[in-house]
Design a protein around this motif. Structure first.
Motif, mmCIF file in Angstrom:
data_model
loop_
_atom_site.group_PDB
_atom_site.id
_atom_site.type_symbol
_atom_site.label_atom_id
_atom_site.label_comp_id
_atom_site.label_asym_id
_atom_site.label_seq_id
_atom_site.Cartn_x
_atom_site.Cartn_y
_atom_site.Cartn_z
ATOM 1 N N ARG B 26 0.844 -1.202 0.000
ATOM 2 C CA ARG B 26 0.000 0.000 0.000
ATOM 3 C C ARG B 26 0.881 1.255 0.000
ATOM 4 O O ARG B 26 0.597 2.235 -0.678
ATOM 5 C CB ARG B 26 -0.909 0.012 1.233
ATOM 6 C CG ARG B 26 -1.986 -1.037 1.172
ATOM 7 C CD ARG B 26 -3.058 -0.815 2.239
ATOM 8 N NE ARG B 26 -3.809 -2.046 2.477
ATOM 9 C CZ ARG B 26 -3.547 -2.911 3.443
ATOM 10 N NH1 ARG B 26 -2.560 -2.673 4.288
ATOM 11 N NH2 ARG B 26 -4.257 -4.012 3.572
ATOM 12 N N GLU B 29 2.183 2.000 -3.388
ATOM 13 C CA GLU B 29 1.159 2.589 -4.258
ATOM 14 C C GLU B 29 0.962 4.064 -3.913
ATOM 15 O O GLU B 29 0.937 4.925 -4.801
ATOM 16 C CB GLU B 29 -0.151 1.817 -4.101
ATOM 17 C CG GLU B 29 -1.202 2.237 -5.126
ATOM 18 C CD GLU B 29 -2.460 1.372 -5.035
ATOM 19 O OE1 GLU B 29 -2.417 0.329 -4.361
ATOM 20 O OE2 GLU B 29 -3.481 1.767 -5.628
ATOM 21 N N ARG B 30 0.886 4.350 -2.620
ATOM 22 C CA ARG B 30 0.714 5.739 -2.197
ATOM 23 C C ARG B 30 1.903 6.583 -2.602
ATOM 24 O O ARG B 30 1.773 7.767 -2.918
ATOM 25 C CB ARG B 30 0.561 5.802 -0.662
ATOM 26 C CG ARG B 30 -0.866 5.791 -0.207
ATOM 27 C CD ARG B 30 -0.961 6.328 1.214
ATOM 28 N NE ARG B 30 -0.397 5.390 2.185
ATOM 29 C CZ ARG B 30 -0.314 5.644 3.483
ATOM 30 N NH1 ARG B 30 -0.735 6.808 3.957
ATOM 31 N NH2 ARG B 30 0.186 4.760 4.312
ATOM 32 N N GLY B 32 3.465 6.394 -5.174
ATOM 33 C CA GLY B 32 3.484 6.604 -6.617
ATOM 34 C C GLY B 32 4.437 5.703 -7.370
ATOM 35 O O GLY B 32 4.929 6.036 -8.440
ATOM 36 N N MET B 34 3.599 2.699 -8.463
ATOM 37 C CA MET B 34 2.879 1.591 -9.090
ATOM 38 C C MET B 34 2.487 1.744 -10.553
ATOM 39 O O MET B 34 1.689 0.966 -11.046
ATOM 40 C CB MET B 34 1.670 1.204 -8.254
ATOM 41 C CG MET B 34 2.039 0.324 -7.059
ATOM 42 S SD MET B 34 3.072 -1.116 -7.471
ATOM 43 C CE MET B 34 1.913 -2.174 -8.303
ATOM 44 N N ASN B 36 0.459 2.404 -12.717
ATOM 45 C CA ASN B 36 -0.936 2.827 -12.679
ATOM 46 C C ASN B 36 -1.515 2.231 -11.400
ATOM 47 O O ASN B 36 -1.211 1.093 -11.046
ATOM 48 C CB ASN B 36 -1.739 2.311 -13.882
ATOM 49 C CG ASN B 36 -0.910 1.417 -14.767
ATOM 50 O OD1 ASN B 36 -0.450 1.823 -15.819
ATOM 51 N ND2 ASN B 36 -0.657 0.173 -14.308
ATOM 52 N N SER B 37 -2.344 3.011 -10.735
ATOM 53 C CA SER B 37 -2.893 2.533 -9.468
ATOM 54 C C SER B 37 -3.529 1.167 -9.675
ATOM 55 O O SER B 37 -4.189 0.917 -10.683
ATOM 56 C CB SER B 37 -3.922 3.512 -8.909
ATOM 57 O OG SER B 37 -3.269 4.659 -8.448
ATOM 58 N N ARG B 40 -9.250 -2.017 -8.550
ATOM 59 C CA ARG B 40 -10.055 -2.351 -7.390
ATOM 60 C C ARG B 40 -11.206 -3.245 -7.831
ATOM 61 O O ARG B 40 -11.949 -2.910 -8.758
ATOM 62 C CB ARG B 40 -10.634 -1.097 -6.732
ATOM 63 C CG ARG B 40 -9.594 -0.042 -6.404
ATOM 64 C CD ARG B 40 -8.553 -0.586 -5.450
ATOM 65 N NE ARG B 40 -7.302 0.170 -5.538
ATOM 66 C CZ ARG B 40 -6.807 0.874 -4.550
ATOM 67 N NH1 ARG B 40 -7.436 0.920 -3.395
ATOM 68 N NH2 ARG B 40 -5.672 1.508 -4.694
ATOM 69 N N ARG B 46 -8.070 -4.113 -3.459
ATOM 70 C CA ARG B 46 -7.099 -4.167 -4.561
ATOM 71 C C ARG B 46 -7.048 -5.543 -5.214
ATOM 72 O O ARG B 46 -7.158 -6.571 -4.543
ATOM 73 C CB ARG B 46 -5.703 -3.826 -4.029
ATOM 74 C CG ARG B 46 -5.507 -2.384 -3.663
ATOM 75 C CD ARG B 46 -4.183 -2.204 -2.948
ATOM 76 N NE ARG B 46 -3.948 -0.815 -2.553
ATOM 77 C CZ ARG B 46 -4.503 -0.245 -1.511
ATOM 78 N NH1 ARG B 46 -5.348 -0.933 -0.760
ATOM 79 N NH2 ARG B 46 -4.240 1.014 -1.218
ATOM 80 N N ASP B 52 1.211 -6.335 -12.432
ATOM 81 C CA ASP B 52 1.489 -5.624 -11.176
ATOM 82 C C ASP B 52 2.545 -6.362 -10.366
ATOM 83 O O ASP B 52 3.485 -5.760 -9.842
ATOM 84 C CB ASP B 52 0.207 -5.515 -10.327
ATOM 85 C CG ASP B 52 -0.815 -4.552 -10.930
ATOM 86 O OD1 ASP B 52 -0.404 -3.585 -11.595
ATOM 87 O OD2 ASP B 52 -2.024 -4.796 -10.744
#
Lengths: 128, 128
Positions: B26, B29-30, B32, B34, B36-37, B40, B46, B52
DNA sequence: CTAGAACTTAGAGTGCACTCTAAGTCAATT
DNA sequence: AATTGACTTAGAGTGCACTCTAAGTTCTAG
């Protein structure tokens, strides 16, 4: 008579010689990594001997192979413990040796992956 | 029909696959990292795709060679920037490659010093 | 339908290894 | 004798990379 510098040096000279900051040198001493506390001239100012400098250099080798400060202190404590601790010191260093080799291997594997990606870029193949 | 697992997985499965904690995933991802996020499912949970997972694995290679998070983000930003950034990405990776090689060299030098000390202990010669 | 496990977020907390600050002392120069 | 700069201490602050917490939501099994 060409005897190599054997005069104890100030903390700033020690910092230059070892490549560490004066702050870090004081920190190491406070953290108990210095074997015997560094001598004081004028009862306050530190004087680093050749042996001190060489010791810091060895500490640097341990640190540059990612031995945590706490582990370094364990080793120092053993050295202070005298001859009875030879076996324990050897064991500690051998164990560390294994972790260093593992680190080198992982780093090398990662380097191969990065090189592979570089090669793809060089061939103009890639998107990520 | 033996197609390898291509179903998106939960964060805990992704954690297992990549060897990272769910917290760290997490965090990445926060931060930045990743690309593209992450998708979900159920609009909140997620779902990590194969891509990924592979991306996280590549990030891990960069991290395990001591590339700082900020630098990793620079690289990710370039990738997001599209084809115009190919040269910049290549340059970043090449520069990193040099630092990795320098690290390997320093580690190897330190290992030699440690091995030398081990040898002295094995010969029963040493006091520090 | 309900209990419990797994997930979500924002933000606080942690551990490591320094690194810096403040307030003062000491040494060398003018 | 006074100034300047290097040094001293204890302790606070920093940066990095997570790691954990709290409070709430959602999925899964029974």
């Amino acid at each position: 008579m060409t005897i190599t510098e054997t005069q104890p040096v100030s903390i700033s000279e020690a910092a230059e010689l070892t490549g560490m900051s004066t702050h870090a040198l004081r920190y190491y001493e406070r953290a108990g990594l210095m074997l015997n506390s560094v001598d004081r001239a004028s009862s306050t100012h530190r004087r680093y001997t050749d042996a001190d400098i060489r010791w810091v250099e060895f500490l640097t080798k341990l640190r540059s192979t990612a031995m945590p400060i706490a582990r370094v202190r364990d080793y120092v404590d053993l050295v202070r413990g005298g001859n009875d601790t030879f076996a324990a010191r050897l064991e500690l260093l051998r164990a560390h040796r294994e972790t260093v080799i593992a680190q080198l291997e992982e780093m090398t594997r990662s380097l191969v992956a990065i090189d592979h990606k570089i090669a793809l870029y060089e061939e103009g193949i890639l998107g990520s």
